[in-house]
Scaffold this motif. Structure first.
Motif, PDB file in Angstrom:
ATOM      1  N   UNK A  72      33.890  29.826  37.357  1.00 54.86           N
ATOM      2  CA  UNK A  72      35.339  29.808  37.140  1.00 54.86           C
ATOM      3  C   UNK A  72      35.653  29.878  35.659  1.00 54.86           C
ATOM      4  N   UNK A  73      34.953  29.083  34.885  1.00 49.23           N
ATOM      5  CA  UNK A  73      35.157  29.085  33.440  1.00 49.23           C
ATOM      6  C   UNK A  73      34.867  30.466  32.868  1.00 49.23           C
ATOM      7  N   UNK A  74      33.777  31.040  33.302  1.00 44.83           N
ATOM      8  CA  UNK A  74      33.396  32.366  32.821  1.00 44.83           C
ATOM      9  C   UNK A  74      34.488  33.384  33.148  1.00 44.83           C
ATOM     10  N   UNK A  75      34.959  33.326  34.397  1.00 40.28           N
ATOM     11  CA  UNK A  75      35.967  34.296  34.838  1.00 40.28           C
ATOM     12  C   UNK A  75      37.261  34.146  34.034  1.00 40.28           C
ATOM     13  N   UNK A  76      37.673  32.904  33.782  1.00 45.28           N
ATOM     14  CA  UNK A  76      38.875  32.688  32.975  1.00 45.28           C
ATOM     15  C   UNK A  76      38.663  33.247  31.572  1.00 45.28           C
ATOM     16  N   UNK A  77      37.505  32.930  31.004  1.00 50.16           N
ATOM     17  CA  UNK A  77      37.235  33.319  29.616  1.00 50.16           C
ATOM     18  C   UNK A  77      37.129  34.829  29.449  1.00 50.16           C
ATOM     19  N   UNK A  78      36.904  35.548  30.541  1.00 50.64           N
ATOM     20  CA  UNK A  78      36.820  37.008  30.447  1.00 50.64           C
ATOM     21  C   UNK A  78      38.121  37.630  29.964  1.00 50.64           C
ATOM     22  N   UNK A  79      39.215  36.867  30.078  1.00 46.72           N
ATOM     23  CA  UNK A  79      40.494  37.406  29.618  1.00 46.72           C
ATOM     24  C   UNK A  79      40.641  37.364  28.099  1.00 46.72           C
ATOM     25  N   UNK A  80      39.728  36.698  27.437  1.00 46.41           N
ATOM     26  CA  UNK A  80      39.794  36.617  25.983  1.00 46.41           C
ATOM     27  C   UNK A  80      39.442  37.960  25.356  1.00 46.41           C
TER      28      UNK A  80
ATOM     29  N   UNK B  24      44.342  32.560  33.815  1.00 44.63           N
ATOM     30  CA  UNK B  24      43.386  33.184  34.721  1.00 44.63           C
ATOM     31  C   UNK B  24      43.867  34.559  35.187  1.00 44.63           C
ATOM     32  N   UNK B  26      46.444  36.470  33.722  1.00 44.00           N
ATOM     33  CA  UNK B  26      47.173  37.311  32.787  1.00 44.00           C
ATOM     34  C   UNK B  26      46.335  37.615  31.557  1.00 44.00           C
ATOM     35  N   UNK B  69      43.695  32.478  25.005  1.00 42.78           N
ATOM     36  CA  UNK B  69      42.379  31.874  25.111  1.00 42.78           C
ATOM     37  C   UNK B  69      41.638  32.080  23.794  1.00 42.78           C
ATOM     38  N   UNK B  73      35.941  29.411  23.339  1.00 43.47           N
ATOM     39  CA  UNK B  73      35.783  29.280  24.783  1.00 43.47           C
ATOM     40  C   UNK B  73      35.019  30.479  25.337  1.00 43.47           C
ATOM     41  N   UNK B  74      35.414  31.660  24.886  1.00 42.78           N
ATOM     42  CA  UNK B  74      34.755  32.876  25.344  1.00 42.78           C
ATOM     43  C   UNK B  74      33.266  32.841  25.014  1.00 42.78           C
ATOM     44  N   UNK B  77      31.411  30.452  27.186  1.00 43.98           N
ATOM     45  CA  UNK B  77      31.330  30.939  28.568  1.00 43.98           C
ATOM     46  C   UNK B  77      30.344  32.097  28.714  1.00 43.98           C
ATOM     47  N   UNK B  80      27.184  31.636  30.725  1.00 46.02           N
ATOM     48  CA  UNK B  80      27.197  31.535  32.182  1.00 46.02           C
ATOM     49  C   UNK B  80      26.508  32.745  32.800  1.00 46.02           C
ATOM     50  N   UNK B 131      35.555  43.118  35.044  1.00 46.67           N
ATOM     51  CA  UNK B 131      34.558  42.081  34.841  1.00 46.67           C
ATOM     52  C   UNK B 131      35.278  40.730  34.818  1.00 46.67           C
ATOM     53  N   UNK B 132      34.785  39.792  35.602  1.00 43.82           N
ATOM     54  CA  UNK B 132      35.432  38.486  35.700  1.00 43.82           C
ATOM     55  C   UNK B 132      36.491  38.443  36.785  1.00 43.82           C
ATOM     56  N   UNK B 134      38.084  39.159  40.743  1.00 41.88           N
ATOM     57  CA  UNK B 134      37.614  38.934  42.105  1.00 41.88           C
ATOM     58  C   UNK B 134      38.390  39.814  43.072  1.00 41.88           C
TER      59      UNK B 134
END
Lengths: 275, 275
Positions: A72-80, B24, B26, B69, B73-74, B77, B80, B131-132, B134
DNA sequence: AGGCAGCTTCCACTGGATGGAAGTTCCTGC
DNA sequence: GCAGGAACTTCCATCCAGTGGAAGCTGCCT
C-alpha cells in the motif's frame, strides 16, 4: 505518559517516520527488535505502532515473521514525481536500447543526486546506484552535471561541505572540483572514472527546462570498455533534446513535485550500500 | 482532548495514513483544505500533522503552495518488493523490445491486480493501468491468469464478490468467468478484448515459482492490431520461462515481500482513473 | 528440561495531541 | 480601495490516547 520515563518531545509522527526510516537503507525484512533499535523506541511502543502500520498496509508481515514495507505504501508513493517518471521512462529506455549500457536519470535532492529511473540489461554490472537511491553529487557524472548547471548557489553551498572520498579516484578537493565544473559547463557533459566504485565509469548530460536545469541523464559503463566514452555523446545529447521537447509543456514544479529551494538539507550519511 | 469533541478511537497513526491516502488516487498536489476533507480531519489537526510530515520529508510543499508526496517517502518505498522489480525489469524490457507493445508485470494484492512494472514506448496508447495502480482481477488478462493459476480459494472467494462492469465487453457473470478460467488453465494464457477500456486488448501468461504462481506478465495492445494476438505467445512464454529461471533461487516471500494470505481485503473502489 | 531471545499483553499514569475559536493573509468583485 | 470571504495559521485549556516497564508467552537451542 507511561510507567515513568517517556521520551518527551517526540511526536507520534516522528516515531512513525523513524519506523519507516528503518527500512530506508535495507532491502531485508526486519524483526521487531531490529526496528525498535533502529528507531530508538521501546519495544512495546514499537510493537503497537508496527501493529497499526501493518493493519493499514504501510508495513506487512512476511512469511518468516519479519516485517517489511507494505505494498500500500509503495502504491501510494508511486504518485510522487509521476509526471517526470512517466514522461521520461521511454527516453531512458531508448537510451539503453541505443547504447546497450545502463542508463539512468537523476535529480538533485538536497545535496545528493537521487536516482529517479534506471534501465539496465540482464547481465548485471556492479552497481552503486539504484532507483530511489542517493549518491554524493561530486562523485557521479549526473551529480557533476547537476552541480555545474544548477544556479550557482548550489555548487557554492555544496563545495563548503566535507566531500566524501568514495574511492581512490574520487576528487574531494573543492578547488579542483570547481575547475572541473567549469570544464563541464564548457563541454556540456561530465564524466567520472571509478570515482564511486572501482570498475565503473560514467558520463552524463543535462536536461534543461525553461532555461533551468531540470534533471540529468547518463550512462554507467564498465571501465573495461569505457575508453572513448564520448562516442555516446551524440545519443545522450539527442535523448536529452527529445526529453526536453517532451517535458517543455509541463510546469517544472509539476514535473519534479518539489521546489529545490536553498534548503541544502543535512548530509544524513547514507553509505553507498550493496552492489 | 481539545476544545470538546475529538473523534475518539482514531489513533494518530490512522490519521497520518488518512492524510497519505488522500494522495492515493490523484497525481495533483492538494490544498490543506482538500486533504482535511479527504482525510475527514479538522483543519487545525490536518495543519499540524501535515506540517510534521512536510518537516520529515514524507510530504512536500510545491511552489504554488500545494502539498504533494515527498521524495523521502518515495525513496523509502522503493525498497518495497525491490527484489522482484530489480530482477524482473530487464525481462519486461526485453518483452517490450521484442514485441514493441506495452509490457507489464502484475501481482495479486487482495482482490486487485497490482501493476509492479510497465514498459512502453513514446507513442502513448490510452492506458488504464500504471505502475502502482490496481485493476479488478476479472477484467484484465494478467488478472485472469492470476485467478486461474492461484490456489483455488482465490478464484472461489473472488467470484463471490460483485464484479465491476467496466465496459460493455467486461464479463461480469461468475459462471461464465469460471468457465473462462478453466480455458485459461488449459491454454496456459489469458486474453481480454476491450474489457477494461475500449480500444485496448491484452494477453498474459503466468510466471511460476516453486510450483506456485509468482506473478503474471502480459502485453497491452491497441485493438486495431490485436487480431491474432497469440502470435506474441512464444515471446511471452519464453520471457516467462527466463524470468522463472532468474527468480528460482530467491524465496517467494523475499520476492514479493508479502504473503498473499486468504485475506481478500475489501474492494475500496479505486476507479480506473485517467488515460 | 532449563535457559534464553524475541515477541505479545497488560494497565495506571500523564503530557502530547486535540480542535474550536480567533487572528492573519491574500484574493476577487464592485 | 474596501467589503466580503476563502484559505491558511496560531493559540491554548482540556483530557484521553499513547506510553513503556513489567510480566507472561512461545519456540528454539543445547
Amino acid at each position: 505518559m507511561a510507567g515513568g520515563s517517556s521520551q518527551p518531545g517526540r511526536s507520534v509522527t516522528s516515531k512513525i517516520l523513524a519506523i519507516l526510516a528503518a527500512f530506508e537503507t535495507t532491502r531485508r525484512s526486519l524483526s521487531l527488535t531490529e526496528i525498535s533499535a533502529a528507531a530508538d523506541l521501546p519495544l512495546s511502543t514499537t510493537h503497537r505502532l508496527v501493529g497499526e502500520l501493518v493493519e493499514s498496509g504501510m508495513l506487512s508481515r512476511s512469511a518468516n515473521g519479519g516485517i517489511q514495507l507494505g505494498l500500500r505504501l509503495w502504491a501510494i508513493a508511486q504518485n510522487t514525481g509521476r509526471q517526470l517518471r512517466d514522461t521520461a521512462r521511454p527516453y531512458v529506455q531508448d537510451l539503453f536500447s541505443l547504447t546497450g549500457e545502463t542508463s539512468q536519470l537523476a535529480i538533485r535532492d538536497g545535496n545528493m543526486s537521487l536516482y529517479i529511473d534506471r534501465v539496465y540489461g540482464t547481465k548485471r554490472i556492479a552497481r552503486a546506484s539504484r532507483v530511489g537511491g542517493r549518491l554524493p553529487l561530486h562523485a557521479t557524472a549526473v551529480g557533476k552535471v547537476i552541480l555545474a548547471f544548477s544556479e550557482s548557489w548550489v555548487a557554492d553551498a555544496y563545495l563548503e561541505l566535507p566531500l566524501q572520498q568514495m574511492t581512490a579516484h574520487t576528487r574531494s578537493n573543492p578547488k579542483q572540483l570547481r575547475e572541473e565544473l567549469e570544464r563541464v559547463r564548457e563541454k556540456g557533459y561530465a564524466t567520472t572514472n571509478e570515482e564511486v566504485r572501482l570498475g565503473t565509469s560514467s558520463i552524463a548530460v543535462p536536461v534543461f527546462h525553461t532555461g533551468r536545469l531540470g534533471c540529468s541523464i547518463g550512462l554507467v559503463i564498465p571501465t573495461s570498455h569505457a575508453a572513448n566514452m564520448d562516442r555516446f555523446l551524440p545519443v545522450l545529447q539527442g535523448t536529452s533534446r527529445r526529453l526536453e521537447a517532451a517535458t517543455v509543456h509541463i510546469p517544472l514544479e509539476t514535473l519534479l513535485g518539489i521546489v529545490s529551494g536553498p534548503d541544502m538539507n543535512v548530509p544524513e550519511e547514507e553509505s553507498p550500500e550493496e552492489g
